[in-house]
Design a protein around this motif. Structure first.
Motif, PDB file in Angstrom:
ATOM      1  N   PHE A  18       4.223  -5.931   8.875  1.00 23.41           N
ATOM      2  CA  PHE A  18       3.035  -6.355   9.636  1.00 23.41           C
ATOM      3  C   PHE A  18       2.225  -5.090   9.089  1.00 23.41           C
ATOM      4  N   VAL A  19       2.500  -3.970   9.325  1.00 25.19           N
ATOM      5  CA  VAL A  19       1.721  -2.837   9.150  1.00 25.19           C
ATOM      6  C   VAL A  19       1.159  -2.782   7.850  1.00 25.19           C
ATOM      7  N   LEU A  20       1.962  -3.157   6.680  1.00 25.39           N
ATOM      8  CA  LEU A  20       1.552  -2.857   5.407  1.00 25.39           C
ATOM      9  C   LEU A  20       1.082  -3.964   4.820  1.00 25.39           C
ATOM     10  N   ALA A  21       1.126  -5.331   5.346  1.00 26.57           N
ATOM     11  CA  ALA A  21       0.905  -6.708   4.784  1.00 26.57           C
ATOM     12  C   ALA A  21      -0.595  -6.682   4.231  1.00 26.57           C
ATOM     13  N   PRO A  22      -1.748  -6.209   5.166  1.00 22.36           N
ATOM     14  CA  PRO A  22      -3.184  -6.342   4.656  1.00 22.36           C
ATOM     15  C   PRO A  22      -3.489  -5.432   3.779  1.00 22.36           C
ATOM     16  N   LEU A  23      -2.721  -4.249   3.728  1.00 21.05           N
ATOM     17  CA  LEU A  23      -3.071  -3.203   2.577  1.00 21.05           C
ATOM     18  C   LEU A  23      -2.545  -3.489   1.244  1.00 21.05           C
ATOM     19  N   ILE A  24      -1.143  -4.236   1.253  1.00 20.57           N
ATOM     20  CA  ILE A  24      -0.811  -4.457   0.078  1.00 20.57           C
ATOM     21  C   ILE A  24      -1.637  -5.861  -0.518  1.00 20.57           C
TER      22      ILE A  24
ATOM     23  N   PRO B 104      15.748  11.654   6.559  1.00 17.28           N
ATOM     24  CA  PRO B 104      14.341  11.387   5.914  1.00 17.28           C
ATOM     25  C   PRO B 104      13.651  10.108   6.214  1.00 17.28           C
ATOM     26  N   TRP B 105      14.423   8.996   6.754  1.00 14.91           N
ATOM     27  CA  TRP B 105      13.745   7.854   7.302  1.00 14.91           C
ATOM     28  C   TRP B 105      12.712   7.943   8.313  1.00 14.91           C
ATOM     29  N   ARG B 106      12.896   8.661   9.120  1.00 20.56           N
ATOM     30  CA  ARG B 106      12.200   8.913  10.356  1.00 20.56           C
ATOM     31  C   ARG B 106      10.722   9.106  10.026  1.00 20.56           C
ATOM     32  N   SER B 107      10.558  10.594   9.185  1.00 19.32           N
ATOM     33  CA  SER B 107       9.305  10.901   8.882  1.00 19.32           C
ATOM     34  C   SER B 107       8.737   9.816   7.867  1.00 19.32           C
ATOM     35  N   ILE B 108       9.591   9.329   6.851  1.00 18.69           N
ATOM     36  CA  ILE B 108       8.916   8.176   6.059  1.00 18.69           C
ATOM     37  C   ILE B 108       8.217   7.241   6.934  1.00 18.69           C
ATOM     38  N   PHE B 109       9.016   6.613   7.713  1.00 20.09           N
ATOM     39  CA  PHE B 109       8.396   5.375   8.526  1.00 20.09           C
ATOM     40  C   PHE B 109       7.401   5.690   9.605  1.00 20.09           C
ATOM     41  N   LEU B 110       7.537   7.055  10.059  1.00 19.31           N
ATOM     42  CA  LEU B 110       6.357   7.471  10.807  1.00 19.31           C
ATOM     43  C   LEU B 110       5.139   7.438  10.239  1.00 19.31           C
ATOM     44  N   LEU B 111       5.377   7.871   9.034  1.00 20.92           N
ATOM     45  CA  LEU B 111       4.017   8.179   8.171  1.00 20.92           C
ATOM     46  C   LEU B 111       3.610   6.527   8.136  1.00 20.92           C
ATOM     47  N   VAL B 112       4.630   5.646   7.565  1.00 17.96           N
ATOM     48  CA  VAL B 112       4.172   4.248   7.385  1.00 17.96           C
ATOM     49  C   VAL B 112       3.388   3.649   8.580  1.00 17.96           C
ATOM     50  N   THR B 125      -9.472  -4.569   8.342  1.00 14.91           N
ATOM     51  CA  THR B 125      -9.905  -5.867   8.668  1.00 14.91           C
ATOM     52  C   THR B 125     -10.054  -6.878   7.567  1.00 14.91           C
ATOM     53  N   PHE B 126     -10.625  -6.390   6.502  1.00 16.60           N
ATOM     54  CA  PHE B 126     -11.037  -7.028   5.308  1.00 16.60           C
ATOM     55  C   PHE B 126      -9.400  -7.728   4.679  1.00 16.60           C
ATOM     56  N   GLY B 127      -8.437  -7.015   4.891  1.00 14.00           N
ATOM     57  CA  GLY B 127      -7.210  -7.339   4.448  1.00 14.00           C
ATOM     58  C   GLY B 127      -6.718  -8.355   5.325  1.00 14.00           C
ATOM     59  N   TRP B 128      -6.950  -8.481   6.631  1.00 13.79           N
ATOM     60  CA  TRP B 128      -6.448  -9.592   7.380  1.00 13.79           C
ATOM     61  C   TRP B 128      -7.353 -10.693   7.045  1.00 13.79           C
ATOM     62  N   SER B 129      -8.726 -10.591   6.789  1.00 15.79           N
ATOM     63  CA  SER B 129      -9.497 -11.790   6.562  1.00 15.79           C
ATOM     64  C   SER B 129      -8.848 -12.626   5.240  1.00 15.79           C
ATOM     65  N   MET B 130      -8.275 -11.773   4.430  1.00  8.78           N
ATOM     66  CA  MET B 130      -7.754 -12.518   3.362  1.00  8.78           C
ATOM     67  C   MET B 130      -6.344 -13.055   3.675  1.00  8.78           C
ATOM     68  N   LEU B 131      -5.480 -12.344   4.381  1.00  7.70           N
ATOM     69  CA  LEU B 131      -4.283 -13.093   4.736  1.00  7.70           C
ATOM     70  C   LEU B 131      -4.451 -14.107   5.632  1.00  7.70           C
ATOM     71  N   LEU B 132      -5.582 -14.081   6.587  1.00 10.01           N
ATOM     72  CA  LEU B 132      -5.726 -15.332   7.345  1.00 10.01           C
ATOM     73  C   LEU B 132      -6.689 -16.594   7.203  1.00 10.01           C
ATOM     74  N   GLY B 133      -7.349 -16.223   5.862  1.00  9.07           N
ATOM     75  CA  GLY B 133      -8.351 -17.246   5.578  1.00  9.07           C
ATOM     76  C   GLY B 133      -7.835 -18.777   5.195  1.00  9.07           C
ATOM     77  N   ARG B 134      -8.564 -19.364   5.132  1.00  7.65           N
ATOM     78  CA  ARG B 134      -8.565 -20.909   4.989  1.00  7.65           C
ATOM     79  C   ARG B 134      -7.616 -20.988   3.931  1.00  7.65           C
ATOM     80  N   ASP B 135      -7.904 -20.227   2.574  1.00  4.21           N
ATOM     81  CA  ASP B 135      -7.097 -20.137   1.567  1.00  4.21           C
ATOM     82  C   ASP B 135      -6.173 -18.885   1.411  1.00  4.21           C
ATOM     83  N   GLY B 136      -5.772 -18.276   2.534  1.00  7.67           N
ATOM     84  CA  GLY B 136      -5.242 -17.205   2.567  1.00  7.67           C
ATOM     85  C   GLY B 136      -3.766 -17.126   2.356  1.00  7.67           C
ATOM     86  N   LEU B 137      -3.216 -16.072   2.223  1.00  2.00           N
ATOM     87  CA  LEU B 137      -1.685 -16.091   2.021  1.00  2.00           C
ATOM     88  C   LEU B 137      -0.864 -16.751   3.081  1.00  2.00           C
ATOM     89  N   VAL B 138      -1.160 -16.609   4.458  1.00  2.00           N
ATOM     90  CA  VAL B 138      -0.480 -17.114   5.615  1.00  2.00           C
ATOM     91  C   VAL B 138      -0.295 -18.823   5.268  1.00  2.00           C
TER      92      VAL B 138
END
Lengths: 264, 290, 357
Positions: A18-24, B104-112, B125-138
């Motif tokens: 969820f966090v990475l999806a829009p960025l990817i 290692p995983w704890r700091s990696i995912f905290l960063l993510v 926000t632009f990323g979400w508009s591409m995911l959620l758009g009429r022609d988007g990935l969802v």
């Protein structure tokens, strides 16, 4: 220590997705050869990156933002260092109030600060001035620099300064040779955090930028609210890359988790 | 070394000299503009002559009575609350899972999780508009599954999804910080005393996280209620929230006094919540000590 | 007149007296320890000597010069901080050279002196390391070298060994004494560890609640503690309730209604008294004819000695028995206890008040 169960790990995976999806998605779409927003199923292309570099408005806004962030981060750090010294090294009346004042831009919505600056600028005729835009940014990003420098000062071993004094150093020498170098990681971290916050700032800037001083986020917002094409994705990808580089630098310097999560 | 002894000898002028430049700037560039805006919100405005030098409470009355604005306030409140609740439900367990991860995983995912904080809101926000758009990935994904495409972009759902995405780090950070203070062996101790996993969570871990959840909720609610880019890009022309309507009043309608009134209301609401929160924290802290 | 002299020195924080009426004369070349529990004012005293804290009252003189209000930078004393206070952004050599730089010593001379002092503390090979790349013991040596290189008239050590682990602490203790002897420098060390203070000091100053309670050579301090606090803080001790019989003839130990007579070694005010006997001074004997007897209630083996607790009519008494091969009585066995009369100290019953002897 207990391990996370499979259910917890599944939940975690979904959150990370969820966090990475829009960025990817943004990064993928940026490489599309098509004219529309689409994933690059059939081949990668750099045409939209080229388009960005040939778009005079985006290029101008990028340089605006870079200059703005450079100036405002530097000025806010220069203000934050003495302020932090005053707050941590002395006890005086009004110290808590001063601290609250300096950190107040963190709790006042940027929207309100933007509106307030718009009013001030029209009042004093500063609309469109780059210098006043820098001043506005200094205000909203100084708390970030200040917090980090405060944390660095609070975590500093005061006995090093005392040792320098017993070895014959005067107050100015102590600051120049001991305090400042020991604070340098905190100061540079504060500067970087202030820089990136200025570079990314949208909500306040949209009220106070004039056509000649439009910043990159404002330009992107205006562009995206009118038309959507893969060039936006290309610009976004460049910004993500820039942020990624900054993150790596910050992480090398301090450990990013320490920096963003804070030391309490 | 004792704290009292290590403090620099009092030199009353020094701290004021050190803090003076920043103080002057903050008074001149934060307090003064806010005061000017507060004054502006009481100015009379008419469409032909603009802002007039007369004072009225009409702007506030309009905002607080007109169903158009009331609907926007209501939506702002509703979406901000919804975002906060979802952010708590996702952020708290995620923070807990992070604290239980290995080295290692704890700091990696905290960063993510918190790294995206440094990526511009417009980009995300632009990323979400591409995911959620009429022609988007969802919708593509739904089509693959043989389902009807759904209208997501320009709905409240889209706004909440993107808000949760932006706000998640602000929830994870304070909860994580609170849980950091919890000695991991304490939970093991509860288990060894015969508590079930769930009881250990509820009785030992959750109380520790409460303050973190509270402060996270506060930040998330405050930022959601004044969010600008997300309703601006994902809500379209129709779905306004407080910030976008202020923008419209200022830069499209040019009715500055009305925009100022809304902005002041947003500010006051924010401060009121902040105060209520402080009360709550104090009560919590008192209960801890008592 | 002493080399370093503190006269009636006090430090008040509002109503609270961190140090009160501190009087001490220190001879050139002496190694003095300020010993006491945390909060007893020993660190504040050291900081006043260093100039990091200004005394509220009193006078401090160094070699006849009044330094009471002089800035630390002008006093030129060598200070080793508890945290070592090394400059993290400088190498070992740079750390050590800092004080010389402040004194405007020319580069060549500076390098020579730094090399000399680093060889004294055996760190020559680590001159270009940064503090974070070194162990605790090595950092400790850097801190000492940095303080000594400016050739200070007095070296001040604030809990110098408290951050080291047990084995290293013992090593450094003797190393510290060796360096001090080589340089011949007047040294004042603050510590809360009595073993540390006893083993390396010429004289120990015991402090409690901001005041000096006793100043003595380590051996006499251990053997002749002035009050309950000192005898329990410096080493371990058994305390037995006693009563003065007659000012001239001595003290009696009340046990089961029979009085155990102890000859006078001084004059005592009447009333309740307290006898202090160190565990290692007590011998196990046959119960018949012993001073006290009773069953062994616990027995612990500590390697070089056994620690026994014996339940006597006068209370639980700890006895340390050297491990000479044969195990001492087991738990439950009845044993007798005896000690040389001159091995026990007579103290006032109340904790604070010391007896004048």
């Amino acid at each position: 220590m207990q391990k996370n169960g499979p259910f917890a790990l599944a939940f975690h995976t979904l959150i990370v997705l969820f966090v990475l999806a829009p960025l990817i998605v943004v990064c993928l779409v940026a490489f599309t050869p098509q004219n529309t927003l689409s994933l690059p199923w059939d081949g990668l292309s750099l045409r939209w990156f080229a388009a960005v570099f040939h778009h005079p408005d985006f290029v101008a806004s990028f340089w605006n933002s870079a200059r703005l962030a450079l100036f405002s981060a530097t000025i806010s750090t220069m203000l934050a260092v003495p302020s932090a010294l005053a707050i941590t090294r002395y006890s005086f009346r009004g110290r808590d109030a001063l601290n609250a004042l300096f950190l107040s831009p963190l709790i006042i919505p940027h929207l309100v600060i933007g509106v307030a600056f718009l009013r001030l600028f029209s009042f004093i005729g500063a609309t469109g001035s780059f210098g006043w835009l820098v001043a506005a940014h200094v205000m909203v990003i100084m708390p970030y620099a200040l917090r980090l420098i405060l944390a660095a000062l609070n975590g500093m071993d005061l006995s090093a300064e005392m040792a320098a004094r017993t070895l014959g150093a005067g107050e100015w020498t102590v600051f120049r040779r001991i305090t400042f170098p020991m604070l340098l990681p905190g100061i540079s971290g504060g500067w970087l955090l202030a820089f990136i916050n200025s570079f990314d700032e949208l909500t306040m800037s949209i009220f106070v930028t004039a056509p000649s001083t439009v910043t990159l986020p404002v330009r992107m917002y205006m562009y995206a609210s009118e038309s959507i094409d893969p060039m936006m994705a290309a610009v976004s990808t460049l910004m993500i890359a820039l942020t990624g580089v900054t993150m790596i630098i910050l992480d090398r310097l301090f450990g990013l988790d320490q920096l963003l999560v804070g030391k309490g | 070394m004792t704290g009292a002894a290590t403090r620099t000898q009092p030199r009353p002028l020094a701290p004021f000299l050190l803090a003076a430049p920043a103080t002057l700037l903050f008074v001149g560039l934060i307090l003064l503009p806010l005061a000017l805006t507060a004054v502006l919100s009481f100015n009379v405005y008419d469409y032909s002559s603009g802002v007039r030098n007369q004072y009225t409470t009409a702007n506030y009355l309009t905002v607080l009575q007109d169903p158009y604005y009331l609907a926007i306030f209501w939506r702002t409140l509703r979406l901000a609350l919804l975002t906060t609740v979802i952010a708590v439900l996702l952020g708290t367990p995620e923070a807990y899972i992070l604290t239980r991860m290995g080295k290692p995983w704890r700091s990696i995912f905290l960063l993510v999780i918190i790294g995206p904080l440094l990526v511009s809101v417009v980009v995300r926000t632009f990323g979400w508009s591409m995911l959620l758009g009429r022609d988007g990935l969802v919708n593509h994904a739904l089509a693959v599954l043989g389902l009807e495409p759904v209208q997501l972009l320009y709905t409240e759902t889209a706004i909440v999804i993107a808000l949760v995405h932006i706000m998640l780090p602000f929830m994870v950070i304070p909860v994580w910080t609170a849980l950091q203070k919890l000695d991991p062996t304490v939970e093991a101790a509860a288990l060894s005393l015969g508590a079930s996993r769930f009881t250990a969570l509820r009785r030992v871990v959750f109380p520790q996280a409460t303050l973190g959840i509270l402060s996270g909720s506060l930040i998330v609610f405050g930022l959601s209620a004044s969010a600008f880019a997300i309703p601006g890009l994902l809500g379209g022309r129709r779905l306004k929230m407080a910030a976008t309507v202020v923008y419209d009043e200022y830069l499209i309608e040019l009715n500055w006094p009305l925009g100022a009134a809304i902005a002041i209301i947003v500010l006051l609401a924010n401060l009121a919540i902040m105060l209520a929160y402080n009360r709550m924290v104090e009560r919590q802290a008192k209960r801890r000590l008592g | 007149m002493g080399f370093l002299q503190l006269e009636q020195v006090s430090k008040l924080y509002g109503e609270f007296a961190a140090v009160r009426d501190f009087d001490l004369e220190i001879e050139r070349g002496e190694f003095i320890s300020l010993l006491g529990p945390s909060g007893c004012g020993k660190t504040t005293t050291l900081q006043m000597i260093a100039g990091l804290v200004t005394p509220t009252n009193g006078r401090i003189t160094l070699d006849g010069r009044d330094i009471t209000r002089e800035k630390p930078a002008r006093r030129g004393l060598g200070v080793v901080f508890q945290s070592y206070a090394l400059f993290p952004h400088m190498t070992v050599a740079q750390n050590v050279a800092f004080g010389l730089e402040m004194r405007k010593v020319a580069k060549a001379e500076r390098d020579r002196q730094v090399a000399e002092i680093l060889s004294l503390v055996k760190l020559t090979s680590l001159a270009d390391r940064y503090p974070r790349e070194m162990s605790g013991g090595q950092r400790q040596r850097v801190a000492i070298a940095r303080a000594l290189v400016i050739k200070p008239p007095v070296l001040l050590l604030d809990e110098p060994l408290s951050n080291l682990d047990a084995k290293l602490r013992e090593e450094m203790q003797f190393e510290l004494r060796r360096i001090q002897r080589v340089v011949g420098i007047t040294t004042i060390m603050v510590t809360h560890d009595q073993a540390e203070a006893l083993s390396i000091s010429d004289r120990v100053v015991v402090m409690e609640g901001g005041k000096i309670t006793q100043v003595d050579h380590p051996y006499s301090l251990y053997e002749h503690p002035k009050n309950n606090f000192i005898s329990s803080f410096v080493g371990k001790s058994n305390f037995l309730a006693a009563r003065a019989m007659n000012e001239a003839t001595g003290v009696s130990l009340r046990v089961d209604n029979t009085d155990l007579k102890i000859p006078a070694t001084g004059s005592y005010p009447g009333g309740e008294l307290c006898l202090s006997v160190r565990p290692e001074k007590i011998r196990l004997t046959d119960p018949a004819g012993a001073m006290l007897h009773g069953p062994v209630s616990s027995r612990y083996f500590l390697g070089n000695h056994w620690l026994l607790s014996v339940s006597t009519p006068a209370g639980e008494i700890s006895v340390a028995v050297a491990n000479l091969g044969a195990p001492p009585p087991s738990e439950g066995d009845i044993t007798g206890l005896t000690w040389n009369i001159e091995e026990c100290r007579v103290l006032a019953a109340e904790q604070e008040s010391a007896l004048q002897s």
